[in-house]
Design an enzyme around this catalytic site. Structure first.
Site, PDB file in Angstrom:
ATOM      1  CG  HIS A 179      73.172  53.292  54.145  1.00 26.25           C
ATOM      2  ND1 HIS A 179      73.972  53.172  55.263  1.00 26.25           N
ATOM      3  CD2 HIS A 179      71.951  52.827  54.503  1.00 26.25           C
ATOM      4  CE1 HIS A 179      73.244  52.686  56.264  1.00 26.25           C
ATOM      5  NE2 HIS A 179      72.018  52.463  55.820  1.00 26.25           N
ATOM      6  CD  GLU A 237      69.885  52.179  58.438  1.00 27.81           C
ATOM      7  OE1 GLU A 237      70.959  52.491  58.954  1.00 27.81           O
ATOM      8  OE2 GLU A 237      69.808  51.447  57.432  1.00 27.81           O
ATOM      9  CG  ASN A 282      80.869  53.970  50.902  1.00 27.41           C
ATOM     10  OD1 ASN A 282      79.880  54.652  50.628  1.00 27.41           O
ATOM     11  ND2 ASN A 282      81.151  53.599  52.136  1.00 27.41           N
ATOM     12  CB  THR A 285      83.074  50.868  55.299  1.00 28.83           C
ATOM     13  OG1 THR A 285      82.192  50.106  56.124  1.00 28.83           O
ATOM     14  CG2 THR A 285      82.642  52.317  55.313  1.00 28.83           C
ATOM     15  NE  ARG A 293      76.954  45.972  56.240  1.00 29.32           N
ATOM     16  CZ  ARG A 293      77.320  47.181  56.661  1.00 29.32           C
ATOM     17  NH1 ARG A 293      76.599  48.259  56.346  1.00 29.32           N
ATOM     18  NH2 ARG A 293      78.398  47.342  57.383  1.00 29.32           N
ATOM     19  CE  LYS A 323      76.641  55.851  51.475  1.00 23.43           C
ATOM     20  NZ  LYS A 323      77.907  55.713  52.236  1.00 23.43           N
ATOM     21  CE1 TYR A 351      75.482  56.751  57.819  1.00 23.19           C
ATOM     22  CE2 TYR A 351      74.751  58.832  56.874  1.00 23.19           C
ATOM     23  CZ  TYR A 351      75.284  57.562  56.722  1.00 23.19           C
ATOM     24  OH  TYR A 351      75.600  57.100  55.469  1.00 23.19           O
ATOM     25  NE  ARG A 405      80.020  50.378  50.488  1.00 25.24           N
ATOM     26  CZ  ARG A 405      79.640  50.287  51.758  1.00 25.24           C
ATOM     27  NH1 ARG A 405      80.134  49.333  52.546  1.00 25.24           N
ATOM     28  NH2 ARG A 405      78.761  51.139  52.260  1.00 25.24           N
TER      29      ARG A 405
HETATM   30  P1  GDP Z   1      78.895  51.207  56.331  1.00 28.35           P
HETATM   31  O1  GDP Z   1      77.706  50.680  57.073  1.00 28.35           O
HETATM   32  O2  GDP Z   1      79.719  50.143  55.641  1.00 28.35           O
HETATM   33  O3  GDP Z   1      78.575  52.346  55.395  1.00 28.35           O
HETATM   34  O4  GDP Z   1      79.859  51.814  57.428  1.00 28.35           O
HETATM   35  P2  GDP Z   1      79.514  52.530  58.820  1.00 28.35           P
HETATM   36  O5  GDP Z   1      78.064  52.492  59.152  1.00 28.35           O
HETATM   37  O6  GDP Z   1      80.481  52.020  59.816  1.00 28.35           O
HETATM   38  O7  GDP Z   1      79.917  54.029  58.478  1.00 28.35           O
HETATM   39  C1  GDP Z   1      79.044  54.867  57.794  1.00 28.35           C
HETATM   40  C2  GDP Z   1      79.859  55.869  57.036  1.00 28.35           C
HETATM   41  O8  GDP Z   1      80.746  56.554  57.917  1.00 28.35           O
HETATM   42  C3  GDP Z   1      80.757  55.287  55.953  1.00 28.35           C
HETATM   43  O9  GDP Z   1      80.092  55.075  54.728  1.00 28.35           O
HETATM   44  C4  GDP Z   1      81.865  56.310  55.880  1.00 28.35           C
HETATM   45  O10 GDP Z   1      81.455  57.406  55.089  1.00 28.35           O
HETATM   46  C5  GDP Z   1      81.985  56.801  57.315  1.00 28.35           C
HETATM   47  N1  GDP Z   1      83.052  56.076  58.015  1.00 28.35           N
HETATM   48  C6  GDP Z   1      82.951  54.900  58.658  1.00 28.35           C
HETATM   49  N2  GDP Z   1      84.116  54.498  59.182  1.00 28.35           N
HETATM   50  C7  GDP Z   1      85.023  55.460  58.868  1.00 28.35           C
HETATM   51  C8  GDP Z   1      86.433  55.622  59.116  1.00 28.35           C
HETATM   52  O11 GDP Z   1      87.101  54.777  59.713  1.00 28.35           O
HETATM   53  N3  GDP Z   1      87.020  56.757  58.630  1.00 28.35           N
HETATM   54  C9  GDP Z   1      86.326  57.695  57.926  1.00 28.35           C
HETATM   55  N4  GDP Z   1      86.981  58.757  57.464  1.00 28.35           N
HETATM   56  N5  GDP Z   1      84.988  57.569  57.662  1.00 28.35           N
HETATM   57  C10 GDP Z   1      84.340  56.477  58.120  1.00 28.35           C
HETATM   58 MG    MG Z   2      76.456  51.445  58.583  1.00 28.12          MG
END
Ligand code: GDP
Ligand code: MG
Length: 201
Positions: free
Chosen positions: A159, A170, A156, A125, A119, A14, A54, A136
């Site tokens: 992705h 994706e 973070n 996350t 992962r 990112k 997304y 991270r």
């Molecule tokens: P990742 O696959 O670990 O990046 O997590 P996800 O796919 O669940 O979420 C994608 C993105 O959404 C994350 O990188 C965060 O920017 C955002 N996000 C996910 N969960 C949360 C949350 O509980 N709170 C907030 N504020 N943002 C979130």
């Molecule tokens: Mg994700």
């Protein structure tokens, strides 16, 4: 059935990862697992690309919204919205701003269990709670608390596709077929061959 070594996953460094000069460090962590880099490019994504990314999984909004609400409740905090879809819309709007703020690097990594391995190496996350030894967890300190109070996405660094079906949706979103290169590297013999032949002289 395809050999497990053909599993592929999408990784995006990112904008904050590029700004922090962590490109080499991040790639090294995936490369040293034995996974193989099969596609790579630098670009400044458009808002449409991020929104589409997304929303590739029709359940993502609901899942991420519910997950976010549950994590607020667990911490005794009030979520910005109690409607998962509304909260997810807010998260997507922040992600669009973040992900289009500068160049990113998109990559495809190939190898057995690539989705799960990437992962694991990437970590959870939220950097604040991501495990020690993960990218991270080791290289950044952001939290939902800081991100929410500044009305921005959590920084973070990376992705990474969450599941094999997610990766399969994706990868074509970011790469044309001809941008993904099929090739061999010698260490695959040690990783995948049934017998370790030709070691002794
Ligand atoms: P990742 O696959 O670990 O990046 O997590 P996800 O796919 O669940 O979420 C994608 C993105 O959404 C994350 O990188 C965060 O920017 C955002 N996000 C996910 N969960 C949360 C949350 O509980 N709170 C907030 N504020 N943002 C979130
Ligand atoms: Mg994700």
């Amino acid at each position: 059935m395809a050999h497990p070594k053909t599993e592929r996953t999408l990784v995006i460094v990112k904008p904050d990862g590029i700004q922090r000069a962590l490109i080499g460090e991040i790639m090294k962590r995936y490369e040293r697992t034995g996974l193989k880099l099969v596609a790579l490019k630098m670009l400044v994504p458009t808002e449409e690309m991020i929104e589409e990314h997304y929303l590739l999984d029709p359940n993502w909004k609901k899942n991420v919204g519910e997950k976010a609400i549950a994590s607020y409740v667990k911490k005794g905090e009030t979520p910005p919205s109690n409607d998962p879809i509304e909260l997810a819309d807010l998260i997507v709007a922040r992600l669009k701003k973040y992900m289009t703020s500068g160049p990113v690097i998109a990559m495809v990594w190939e190898g057995a269990h690539s989705v799960e391995l990437v992962r694991k190496v990437t970590g959870g996350t939220e950097p604040r709670s991501a495990g020690v030894g993960t990218i991270r967890g080791d290289f950044v300190l952001d939290s939902y608390q800081m991100a929410d109070s500044a009305d921005r996405a959590i920084r973070n660094l990376i992705h990474a596709s969450g599941t094999v079906p997610e990766a399969e949706m994706e990868i074509p979103h970011w790469f044309a077929k001809e941008e993904i290169i099929s090739y061999r590297v010698p260490h695959e013999a040690t990783l995948y061959d049934v017998d370790l032949n030709n070691i002794l002289g």
